[in-house]
Design a protein around this motif. Structure first.
Motif, PDB file in Angstrom:
ATOM      1  N   TYR A 406      -0.924 -52.955  23.385  1.00 28.42           N
ATOM      2  CA  TYR A 406      -2.241 -53.525  22.096  1.00 28.42           C
ATOM      3  C   TYR A 406      -3.022 -52.549  23.371  1.00 28.42           C
ATOM      4  N   ARG A 407      -3.990 -51.074  22.534  1.00 28.15           N
ATOM      5  CA  ARG A 407      -4.281 -50.299  22.534  1.00 28.15           C
ATOM      6  C   ARG A 407      -5.476 -50.311  22.298  1.00 28.15           C
ATOM      7  N   TYR A 408      -7.482 -50.032  23.321  1.00 24.98           N
ATOM      8  CA  TYR A 408      -8.638 -49.682  23.065  1.00 24.98           C
ATOM      9  C   TYR A 408      -8.790 -48.005  22.912  1.00 24.98           C
ATOM     10  N   ASP A 409      -9.394 -47.328  22.366  1.00 23.38           N
ATOM     11  CA  ASP A 409     -10.302 -45.875  22.186  1.00 23.38           C
ATOM     12  C   ASP A 409     -11.497 -46.118  22.403  1.00 23.38           C
ATOM     13  N   LEU A 410     -12.616 -45.568  22.815  1.00 24.16           N
ATOM     14  CA  LEU A 410     -12.760 -45.543  22.251  1.00 24.16           C
ATOM     15  C   LEU A 410     -13.826 -43.671  22.750  1.00 24.16           C
ATOM     16  N   VAL A 411     -15.081 -43.271  21.847  1.00 25.55           N
ATOM     17  CA  VAL A 411     -16.256 -42.692  22.269  1.00 25.55           C
ATOM     18  C   VAL A 411     -17.348 -42.793  21.817  1.00 25.55           C
ATOM     19  N   ARG A 412     -18.317 -42.404  22.845  1.00 25.96           N
ATOM     20  CA  ARG A 412     -19.632 -42.800  22.755  1.00 25.96           C
ATOM     21  C   ARG A 412     -20.254 -41.318  22.919  1.00 25.96           C
ATOM     22  N   ASN A 413     -21.358 -41.204  21.809  1.00 30.59           N
ATOM     23  CA  ASN A 413     -22.267 -39.434  21.999  1.00 30.59           C
ATOM     24  C   ASN A 413     -23.540 -40.058  22.547  1.00 30.59           C
ATOM     25  N   GLU A 414     -23.889 -39.105  23.980  1.00 33.12           N
ATOM     26  CA  GLU A 414     -24.667 -39.261  25.095  1.00 33.12           C
ATOM     27  C   GLU A 414     -25.630 -37.773  24.196  1.00 33.12           C
ATOM     28  N   GLN A 415     -25.276 -36.972  23.511  1.00 29.57           N
ATOM     29  CA  GLN A 415     -26.044 -35.796  23.403  1.00 29.57           C
ATOM     30  C   GLN A 415     -25.728 -34.972  22.804  1.00 29.57           C
ATOM     31  N   GLN A 416     -26.207 -34.874  21.208  1.00 27.61           N
ATOM     32  CA  GLN A 416     -25.524 -33.991  20.058  1.00 27.61           C
ATOM     33  C   GLN A 416     -25.716 -32.654  20.060  1.00 27.61           C
ATOM     34  N   ILE A 418     -26.732 -31.082  18.357  1.00 29.38           N
ATOM     35  CA  ILE A 418     -27.840 -30.176  17.246  1.00 29.38           C
ATOM     36  C   ILE A 418     -28.836 -31.643  17.192  1.00 29.38           C
ATOM     37  N   ARG A 419     -30.160 -31.572  17.821  1.00 32.74           N
ATOM     38  CA  ARG A 419     -30.967 -32.574  17.983  1.00 32.74           C
ATOM     39  C   ARG A 419     -31.446 -33.526  16.285  1.00 32.74           C
ATOM     40  N   THR A 420     -31.539 -33.026  15.986  1.00 32.50           N
ATOM     41  CA  THR A 420     -32.016 -33.651  14.591  1.00 32.50           C
ATOM     42  C   THR A 420     -30.720 -34.693  14.151  1.00 32.50           C
ATOM     43  N   VAL A 421     -29.484 -34.929  14.891  1.00 42.91           N
ATOM     44  CA  VAL A 421     -28.282 -34.464  14.110  1.00 42.91           C
ATOM     45  C   VAL A 421     -28.543 -36.519  14.534  1.00 42.91           C
ATOM     46  N   PRO A 422     -28.606 -37.518  14.281  1.00 35.76           N
ATOM     47  CA  PRO A 422     -28.268 -39.604  15.247  1.00 35.76           C
ATOM     48  C   PRO A 422     -27.587 -39.259  16.288  1.00 35.76           C
ATOM     49  N   GLY A 423     -28.408 -39.995  17.770  1.00 42.32           N
ATOM     50  CA  GLY A 423     -26.914 -40.288  18.957  1.00 42.32           C
ATOM     51  C   GLY A 423     -25.800 -40.647  18.511  1.00 42.32           C
ATOM     52  N   ASN A 424     -25.410 -41.482  17.532  1.00 37.79           N
ATOM     53  CA  ASN A 424     -24.717 -42.005  17.631  1.00 37.79           C
ATOM     54  C   ASN A 424     -23.235 -41.754  16.324  1.00 37.79           C
ATOM     55  N   TYR A 425     -23.831 -40.702  15.786  1.00 39.62           N
ATOM     56  CA  TYR A 425     -22.594 -39.828  15.107  1.00 39.62           C
ATOM     57  C   TYR A 425     -21.795 -39.381  15.803  1.00 39.62           C
ATOM     58  N   ASN A 426     -20.328 -39.826  14.907  1.00 39.57           N
ATOM     59  CA  ASN A 426     -19.392 -39.774  15.014  1.00 39.57           C
ATOM     60  C   ASN A 426     -18.715 -40.524  15.949  1.00 39.57           C
ATOM     61  N   ASN A 427     -19.546 -41.239  16.792  1.00 44.09           N
ATOM     62  CA  ASN A 427     -18.866 -42.457  17.899  1.00 44.09           C
ATOM     63  C   ASN A 427     -17.650 -42.883  16.880  1.00 44.09           C
ATOM     64  N   VAL A 428     -16.337 -43.481  18.065  1.00 43.64           N
ATOM     65  CA  VAL A 428     -15.223 -43.602  17.222  1.00 43.64           C
ATOM     66  C   VAL A 428     -14.689 -45.198  18.182  1.00 43.64           C
ATOM     67  N   ASP A 429     -14.011 -46.134  17.513  1.00 48.48           N
ATOM     68  CA  ASP A 429     -13.525 -46.976  17.587  1.00 48.48           C
ATOM     69  C   ASP A 429     -12.239 -46.998  17.044  1.00 48.48           C
ATOM     70  N   SER A 430     -11.342 -47.185  17.584  1.00 51.50           N
ATOM     71  CA  SER A 430      -9.700 -47.388  17.594  1.00 51.50           C
ATOM     72  C   SER A 430      -8.939 -48.770  18.471  1.00 51.50           C
ATOM     73  N   HIS A 431      -8.276 -48.675  16.871  1.00 50.82           N
ATOM     74  CA  HIS A 431      -7.202 -50.026  17.478  1.00 50.82           C
ATOM     75  C   HIS A 431      -5.674 -49.761  17.603  1.00 50.82           C
ATOM     76  N   ILE A 432      -5.127 -49.864  18.274  1.00 54.68           N
ATOM     77  CA  ILE A 432      -3.750 -49.773  18.023  1.00 54.68           C
ATOM     78  C   ILE A 432      -2.880 -50.602  18.154  1.00 54.68           C
TER      79      ILE A 432
END
Length: 432
Positions: A406-416, A418-432
């Motif tokens: 079992y594999r789990y991947d993640l990405v969490r954005n700390e700072q975008q 572009i300042r106006t883009v939401p901080g959690n935009y394009n966060n990733v969770d992946s399960h294999i």
């Protein structure tokens, strides 16, 4: 919160290797044979270098690879009398089977989308070995295939690997001629990543996210609602997968450490931007290093291992005047990556490993985005963890020859970027 939920189910039969990938919780791998070139050459059983029934390298196999695909004896030489005349240092590998995929985050317009097909993906011709004592090579040729990827798209021909390696160079400095402390590789090759994307059973079609993530670009654009203000991303320079074969040179070595009953390993690299980081005449360099220390073994099948790696370089943002391709070849801007990795084994059956990464991309790499607001450095964190279980005996399936993982991947954005883009935009969770 915009979040990518990435689901895949994949069944692959690899000619020479055999793998089954199952969504979410487990992977079941029947008995498999390793690439047979070295087994033919040395008259070895495949499990001399590999875990029985599965193409994962054991301690001996990893050392054989680190030593430049040689045992350190005269029997390594292609012309040695013990070499069987039927030895042909080329293997073939293809992936065939049934593949199904499901994409779509909760609440996305249109919901989830699923597809499935019998088919195949890729054909590789592999040749690894030695040209002369302490001069080894590796070559992978992937021909163009019009109906590959399970009939969904053609693939282009390429050389994912093409390198020569000069081993035991420390002997010219008066060192031990068999210590393998100084080895130089030149050509195109996969970097010595914390954990290989080519030699992991889940990696045939499911890349490790932290090696492929780009700030500002949706990890899978189909996973985002079409009416999202930034559904197409806010753009960045050409910085694709770190796990691809890259053009460069490596100084690497391995040394036994008696105080840990393990090994210290290092890899220092310089890559040109004429590879995947920027085509057609890039003028910048990318530097990468990785160091590991293992305990009570190599740390993958036996023992434990810790490591640190880092990337520093420039990614092209403008055209090179000597080419006709724009936006990929010059005026490089800085990006940085630092990662920690660890691996632990238990009872000869379990291997838990993973890595965490911290990334910083220059604001000057954020392109095509002036309409969205002021730019700033993009900062993000990611990682993955994988648990492999190779049981000595499995109910209903008998003796070894099966692997569950079992594999789990993640990405969490700390700072975008572009300042106006939401901080959690394009966060990733992946399960294999």
């Amino acid at each position: 919160m915009l979040r990518t939920i990435r689901k895949r189910s994949l069944v692959i039969i690899v000619l020479g290797l055999l793998s089954f990938v199952s969504y979410e919780w487990s992977l079941l791998v029947p008995k498999a044979d390793a690439i047979p070139a070295f087994a033919r050459k040395y008259n070895f059983a495949c499990n001399v270098c590999h875990v029985p029934g599965f193409p994962k390298l054991n301690d001996f196999g990893n050392l054989f690879r680190d030593h430049g695909y040689q045992l350190g004896s005269e029997s390594d030489l292609p012309e040695h009398e013990s070499i069987n005349m039927g030895y042909w240092p080329v293997s073939l590998r293809a992936q065939v089977g049934y593949r199904s995929q499901t994409y779509g985050p909760p609440g996305a317009n249109g919901g989830e989308v699923s597809t499935g097909s019998f088919g195949f993906k890729t054909l590789n011709l592999l040749s690894y070995g030695i040209l002369s004592k302490d001069i080894s090579y590796g070559l992978i040729y992937a021909p163009a295939l019009n109906s590959a990827d399970y009939g969904s798209s053609p693939t282009q021909g390429d050389l994912p690997n093409a390198f020569v390696r000069f081993n035991n160079l420390q002997r010219f400095l008066g060192g031990d001629a068999n210590s393998y402390w100084m080895n130089v590789k030149i050509g195109k090759y996969e970097p010595e990543l914390p954990f290989s994307a080519f030699r992991n059973p889940t990696q045939f079609n499911t890349p490790i996210v932290m090696y492929n993530y780009r700030a500002g670009s949706p990890y899978t654009s189909a996973n985002f609602p079409s009416n999202s203000r930034v559904s197409n991303g806010y753009g960045d320079a050409t910085m694709p997968s770190l796990q691809q074969g890259l053009n460069g040179a490596e100084l690497a070595g391995i040394k036994p450490t008696s105080f840990t009953n393990g090994y210290f390993r290092y890899s220092l690299n310089a890559f040109s931007t004429t590879g995947p980081f920027g085509n057609n005449g890039g003028r910048d360099m990318i530097f990468y290093g990785h160091m590991t220390q293992s305990f009570d073994g190599y740390g993958i099948v036996s023992g434990h291992r810790i490591g640190i790696s880092w990337w520093h370089g420039d990614s092209p943002t403008t055209a090179n005047g000597l080419t006709t391709t724009s936006g990929t070849s010059g005026n490089g801007k800085t990006f940085d990556r630092v990662a920690l990795d660890a691996s632990t084994t238990f009872d000869g059956q379990w291997n838990l490993f993973g890595s965490v990464i911290h990334a910083n991309d220059s604001k000057d790499l954020i392109t095509n985005s002036t309409a969205l607001g002021p730019r700033q450095d993009a900062v993000w964190n990611g990682g993955f963890a994988e648990l492999d279980w190779y049981p000595t005996e499995l109910p209903f399936f008998g003796t070894p020859g099966r692997l569950l993982l079992y594999r789990y991947d993640l990405v969490r954005n700390e700072q975008q970027g572009i300042r106006t883009v939401p901080g959690n935009y394009n966060n990733v969770d992946s399960h294999i």
